[in-house]
Design an enzyme around this catalytic site. Structure first.
Site, PDB file in Angstrom:
ATOM      1  N   GLU A 267      16.430  40.597   8.537  1.00  0.00           N
ATOM      2  CA  GLU A 267      15.639  40.679   7.309  1.00  0.00           C
ATOM      3  C   GLU A 267      15.633  42.100   6.754  1.00  0.00           C
ATOM      4  O   GLU A 267      15.673  42.297   5.534  1.00  0.00           O
ATOM      5  CB  GLU A 267      14.207  40.219   7.585  1.00  0.00           C
ATOM      6  CG  GLU A 267      14.080  38.759   8.015  1.00  0.00           C
ATOM      7  CD  GLU A 267      14.585  37.790   6.967  1.00  0.00           C
ATOM      8  OE1 GLU A 267      14.615  38.152   5.770  1.00  0.00           O
ATOM      9  OE2 GLU A 267      14.975  36.666   7.333  1.00  0.00           O
ATOM     10  N   ASP A 345      23.359  39.988   8.628  1.00  0.00           N
ATOM     11  CA  ASP A 345      23.651  39.740  10.045  1.00  0.00           C
ATOM     12  C   ASP A 345      24.294  40.971  10.678  1.00  0.00           C
ATOM     13  O   ASP A 345      23.948  41.370  11.802  1.00  0.00           O
ATOM     14  CB  ASP A 345      24.603  38.552  10.197  1.00  0.00           C
ATOM     15  CG  ASP A 345      23.883  37.215  10.114  1.00  0.00           C
ATOM     16  OD1 ASP A 345      22.642  37.208  10.164  1.00  0.00           O
ATOM     17  OD2 ASP A 345      24.567  36.184  10.010  1.00  0.00           O
TER      18      ASP A 345
END
Length: 418
Positions: A267, A345
Site C-alpha cells: 500500500e 508489489d
C-alpha cells in the site's frame, strides 16, 4: 435519439450478462480440474461462491434493465407530474432524491440476499439483522442529506451558468476529493469502531516502514470489521496530515507480522508512486466526459421522453447512464491499475528486505484463501472487471515459484484484496 439510447443500454446489459455467463462456464469447468493455490475442498467452495455471485449479478442486471426502461419510458414523467413545489430548487431536489430513493428501495432485497443468504452460506457474514438495518438506515440518511446538498449545488450551477456542465464537473470532482478525505472519519463515526493499534512493537514497525517512503499519517488504527464480515482488508484513507492507516482486526488475526508489513509495504508503494492521484485523474477524466456529453444533449431527446429540459431531468439521465460509462472506462482504468499493482508489489517486496517478496507472496495466498477468491477467471472477465493483476502473475513477478500450477492458469486468475 430515444431508440439509440435504449439500444446503447441494451448492448451494455447484454455484454455485461455475457461476461458473467462466460465466467460461470469457465469456473464450473475449472472446478473439475486440479486445485490452484487452495486445498481441493476450498478450491471448490471458492468456485461455488464465485458462481453464485455471478448468477446474482445476472439477475441484478436484468432488474436494472427493466428499471432503466421504466424510468426512460414513463418513470421520470411520473415524478415530474406528481411532485409539485413552487420553489424551483426544492422541486429539483425532491425529484432527483425521489429517483434515488426508489432505486435504493428496489436494491434492498439484493443487499439482504447477498448478506444473509450468500455470505451467510459461505461463512463471511458476521452481522446481525439489527446491525444490517442500522447500517442501511445510516447510509440512507447520509444519502438523503449529502445527496440533497449535491443536487442543490448542481441545480444552482445549471441555473446560473451557460457553460454549466464544466462548472458542474468541477463541483462534483471537488466532492469526490472531499469524500476521499472524509471517508475514514465518516466510517469511524457511523460504522466501524476505530481504536489506536495497541501492539507497540507492530506500531513501531509500521511507523518505521512509513518513514522509508515519507508517508505521514495521523495514526495506525484497528477496525472492528469482524463484527460484520470475515474478510481480510486494510486501507489508507484521507489526504495530507489527515491520512489514516486502518487495519481490519481480521487481517491482524490471520497474518503474521512480516506478512502484515508486506501488505502495508504494498500500500505504501501506491503512495510512493502517487497512484491515488493517478486514480483521481482517471476518475476526473471520466466525469469530464460524462458532463460534456450530458451537457450537450439535444432538446429533441427531452421532447421524445415527454419531460421538461430541467436540471432534474439532466441529473437523472446522467445517473441512469453512469453505469454504462463506468463499464466502458473500466478496461482503461483496469490496465492502468494493474500496472500500478505490479509496481506496488515491487516496492512492497523491496521495503520488506531480502525476504519481502516471499512474505508478500504468503500474504497474497492467505488473502485468496480467507476471502474465498477463486484463483481462475475467464480472460474476458479480467478485461472488463479486474483492477488487480491475476494472483499467479503477481507471484510470478515477485519471483515466487508456485508448484503444481498448470501453465494455462498463468494470466487467468482472480484478484486479491490488495
Amino acid at each position: 435519439m430515444l431508440m439509440t439510447i435504449i439500444a446503447i443500454y441494451t448492448i451494455f446489459a447484454l455484454v455485461s450478462i455475457y461476461t458473467s455467463v462466460m465466467q460461470i462456464g469457465y469456473i464450473n469447468q475449472a472446478k473439475r480440474g486440479e486445485a490452484v493455490l487452495l486445498l481441493e475442498s476450498d478450491f471448490i467452495k471458492a468456485g461455488n461462491y464465485s458462481v453464485a455471485k455471478e448468477k446474482m449479478s445476472i439477475v441484478s442486471m436484468f432488474i436494472d434493465y427493466i428499471i432503466f426502461i421504466f424510468w426512460i419510458g414513463f418513470g421520470v414523467k411520473l415524478l415530474e407530474q406528481n411532485i409539485n413545489f413552487e420553489n424551483e430548487a426544492l422541486l429539483n431536489i425532491v425529484i432527483v432524491m425521489g429517483f434515488l430513493v426508489i432505486n435504493s428501495i428496489i436494491s434492498l432485497p439484493f443487499g439482504y440476499y447477498e448478506k444473509f443468504v450468500l455470505d451467510e452460506k459461505f461463512g463471511f457474514n458476521k452481522s446481525s439483522l439489527t446491525q444490517w438495518i442500522k447500517d442501511t438506515l445510516i447510509s440512507f440518511a447520509a444519502t438523503l442529506i449529502f445527496g440533497s446538498l449535491v443536487v442543490w449545488g448542481i441545480y444552482e450551477i445549471i441555473s446560473s451558468f451557460t457553460l454549466w456542465w464544466l462548472w458542474s464537473f468541477l463541483f462534483i470532482f471537488a466532492v469526490v476529493i472531499l469524500i476521499n478525505m472524509l471517508y475514514p472519519t465518516f466510517r469511524a463515526m457511523f460504522f466501524d469502531k476505530l481504536t489506536p493499534l495497541q501492539d507497540e512493537a507492530l506500531d513501531d514497525e509500521i511507523k518505521r516502514l512509513m518513514q522509508k517512503t515519507g508517508f505521514v499519517s495521523s495514526g495506525v488504527f484497528v477496525s472492528d470489521a469482524s463484527k460484520r464480515d470475515a474478510r481480510l482488508n486494510a486501507y489508507f484513507g484521507g489526504f495530507g496530515k489527515a491520512k489514516r492507516v486502518v487495519l481490519f482486526d481480521t487481517l491482524i488475526e490471520k497474518l503474521t507480522t512480516k506478512e502484515l508489513l508486506a501488505v502495508l509495504g504494498h500500500e505504501l508503494g501506491h503512495f510512493a508512486h502517487g497512484d491515488i492521484y493517478k486514480n483521481i485523474a482517471l476518475v476526473g477524466g471520466m466525469l469530464f466526459g460524462m458532463f460534456a456529453l450530458f451537457g450537450n444533449l439535444p432538446p429533441s431527446l427531452y421532447a421524445e421522453l415527454g419531460i421538461n429540459q430541467a436540471p432534474y431531468s439532466v441529473m437523472i439521465l446522467l445517473l441512469l447512464f453512469m453505469p454504462i460509462l463506468g463499464f466502458l472506462m473500466m478496461p482503461i482504468m483496469g490496465i492502468v491499475s494493474r500496472h500500478n499493482e505490479y509496481e506496488a508489489d515491487k516496492t512492497g517486496s523491496e521495503l520488506g528486505g531480502s525476504g519481502g517478496a516471499l512474505e508478500l507472496a504468503n500474504a497474497l495466498k492467505k488473502l485468496v484463501n480467507e476471502n474465498k477468491s477463486f484463483p481462475l477467471s475467464h480472460p474476458l472477465y479480467i478485461f472488463f472487471h479486474y483492477t488487480h493483476p491475476p494472483v499467479l502473475e503477481r507471484l510470478k513477478e515477485l519471483g515466487v515459484d508456485v508448484q503444481k500450477i498448470e501453465k494455462r492458469a498463468l494470466g487467468e486468475t482472480c484478484q486479491a484484496d490488495i
